[in-house]
Design an enzyme around this catalytic site. Structure first.
Site, PDB file in Angstrom:
ATOM      1  N   GLU A 144      29.186  60.472  19.413  1.00  0.00           N
ATOM      2  CA  GLU A 144      27.739  60.664  19.489  1.00  0.00           C
ATOM      3  C   GLU A 144      28.100  60.577  17.908  1.00  0.00           C
ATOM      4  OE1 GLU A 144      29.074  64.885  19.971  1.00  0.00           O
ATOM      5  OE2 GLU A 144      28.935  64.340  22.490  1.00  0.00           O
ATOM      6  N   SER A 186      36.102  65.065  28.551  1.00  0.00           N
ATOM      7  CA  SER A 186      36.695  66.231  30.263  1.00  0.00           C
ATOM      8  C   SER A 186      37.078  67.199  30.424  1.00  0.00           C
ATOM      9  CB  SER A 186      34.751  65.314  31.416  1.00  0.00           C
ATOM     10  OG  SER A 186      33.805  65.109  31.520  1.00  0.00           O
ATOM     11  N   LYS A 230      31.303  70.177  18.129  1.00  0.00           N
ATOM     12  CA  LYS A 230      30.120  69.971  18.023  1.00  0.00           C
ATOM     13  C   LYS A 230      29.769  70.201  17.201  1.00  0.00           C
ATOM     14  CE  LYS A 230      31.505  67.010  21.708  1.00  0.00           C
ATOM     15  NZ  LYS A 230      30.924  66.216  23.027  1.00  0.00           N
ATOM     16  N   GLU A 285      37.980  57.817  23.770  1.00  0.00           N
ATOM     17  CA  GLU A 285      36.959  58.418  24.595  1.00  0.00           C
ATOM     18  C   GLU A 285      36.508  57.786  24.760  1.00  0.00           C
ATOM     19  OE1 GLU A 285      37.233  62.668  23.059  1.00  0.00           O
ATOM     20  OE2 GLU A 285      35.635  61.819  21.455  1.00  0.00           O
ATOM     21  N   ASN A 345      36.575  69.933  19.566  1.00  0.00           N
ATOM     22  CA  ASN A 345      36.210  69.386  19.350  1.00  0.00           C
ATOM     23  C   ASN A 345      34.381  70.690  19.541  1.00  0.00           C
ATOM     24  OD1 ASN A 345      33.797  68.514  17.995  1.00  0.00           O
ATOM     25  ND2 ASN A 345      34.195  66.563  19.728  1.00  0.00           N
ATOM     26  N   HIS A 376      32.904  59.436  15.628  1.00  0.00           N
ATOM     27  CA  HIS A 376      33.057  60.259  17.436  1.00  0.00           C
ATOM     28  C   HIS A 376      31.840  59.575  17.824  1.00  0.00           C
ATOM     29  CE1 HIS A 376      31.887  63.073  20.194  1.00  0.00           C
ATOM     30  NE2 HIS A 376      33.188  63.358  20.653  1.00  0.00           N
ATOM     31  N   GLY A 413      31.341  64.797  28.180  1.00  0.00           N
ATOM     32  CA  GLY A 413      30.268  65.638  28.409  1.00  0.00           C
ATOM     33  C   GLY A 413      29.483  65.642  29.700  1.00  0.00           C
TER      34      GLY A 413
END
Ligand code: PGA
Length: 248
Positions: free
Chosen positions: A96, A212, A11, A166, A9, A94, A172
């Site tokens: 985010e 991660s 991003k 996730e 991904n 996702h 991250g």
């Protein structure tokens, strides 16, 4: 037999020329043949990356999409547009997007249904925040996200869906869930799919872990029963690391 699926991904990283460079580095590397490899690239890079991967086993994903085929939704990208580019997968929900762009379980559900109707395979993301985990609410939260995301989806569509578990606190942050914890949650998700769609569907659906993932922890994660792959953020931006993850 579930085929492992490792997706990068990217991003909001990589211009068109940078994307082409990175995907060329990946495609020129040896990639394990028993793993499905996916790159989820920015919208602007989809067309060029699609050309670059032609004739390879690398699959293409978008990172988001709208649920309507067309209409007055300024700034949005529709499944119809993505279908013409020839994407295989689309990441949906996702964390985010949930956190910064008001994505909700309802919009995740609409997008998943829309993706399937355009023969785009959704990678549906779920996962709890640190606060929720500290209150031991991770199962409750993830169960609700799954049940809402799958509303109106039929058993026959399960084979075309990937779930990415996730935990938000692991994205991250360099802090990976232990492989046991990740496996426990992926097993729990499989159980929910089993209750809703039956044993065969539970056995079929592929569940990735994300948060991660690195060359140093992928093997341990992939050795777990319920983890069928990984959704990789940061480490997917460096060809060498991504290739090491694919070849775990
Ligand atoms: P990360 O991101 O690997 O950088 O933690 C994973 C993701 O957000 O999909």
């Amino acid at each position: 037999m579930r085929i492992p699926i490792i997706a990068g991904n990217w991003k909001m990283n990589k211009t068109i020329s940078e994307s082409t460079y990175l995907v060329n580095e990946i495609k020129e590397s040896h990639l394990r043949e028993d793993v499905e490899v996916v790159v989820a690239v920015p919208f602007t890079s989809l067309t060029e990356v699609k050309k670059a991967i032609e004739g390879t086993r690398i699959k293409l994903a978008a990172q988001n999409m709208h649920w309507e085929g067309q209409g007055a939704y300024t700034g949005e990208i529709s499944p119809l547009m993505l279908k013409e580019i020839g994407i295989d997968y689309c990441i949906i929900g996702h964390s985010e997007r949930r956190q910064y762009f008001n994505e909700t379980d309802e919009t995740v559900n609409k997008k998943a249904i829309a993706a399937l109707s355009y023969s785009i395979k959704p990678i549906i993301c779920v996962g709890e925040t640190l606060e929720q985990r500290e209150k031991n609410e991770e199962e409750k939260v993830v169960e609700e996200q799954i049940l809402k995301a799958f509303e109106g989806i039929e058993e026959g569509q399960i084979k075309d869906i990937v779930i990415a578990y996730e935990p938000v606190w692991a994205i991250g942050t360099g802090r990976t869930a232990s492989s046991e914890d990740a496996n426990k949650m992926c097993g729990f998700i499989r159980k929910i799919i089993g209750y809703k769609y039956g044993e065969q569907a539970a056995k079929t659906i592929r569940i990735q872990y994300g948060g991660s993932v690195k060359p140093t922890n992928i093997k341990e994660l992939m050795d777990m029963d319920h983890i069928d792959g990984a959704l990789v953020g940061g480490a997917s931006l460096v060809a060498d690391d991504f290739v090491k993850i694919v070849n775990y």
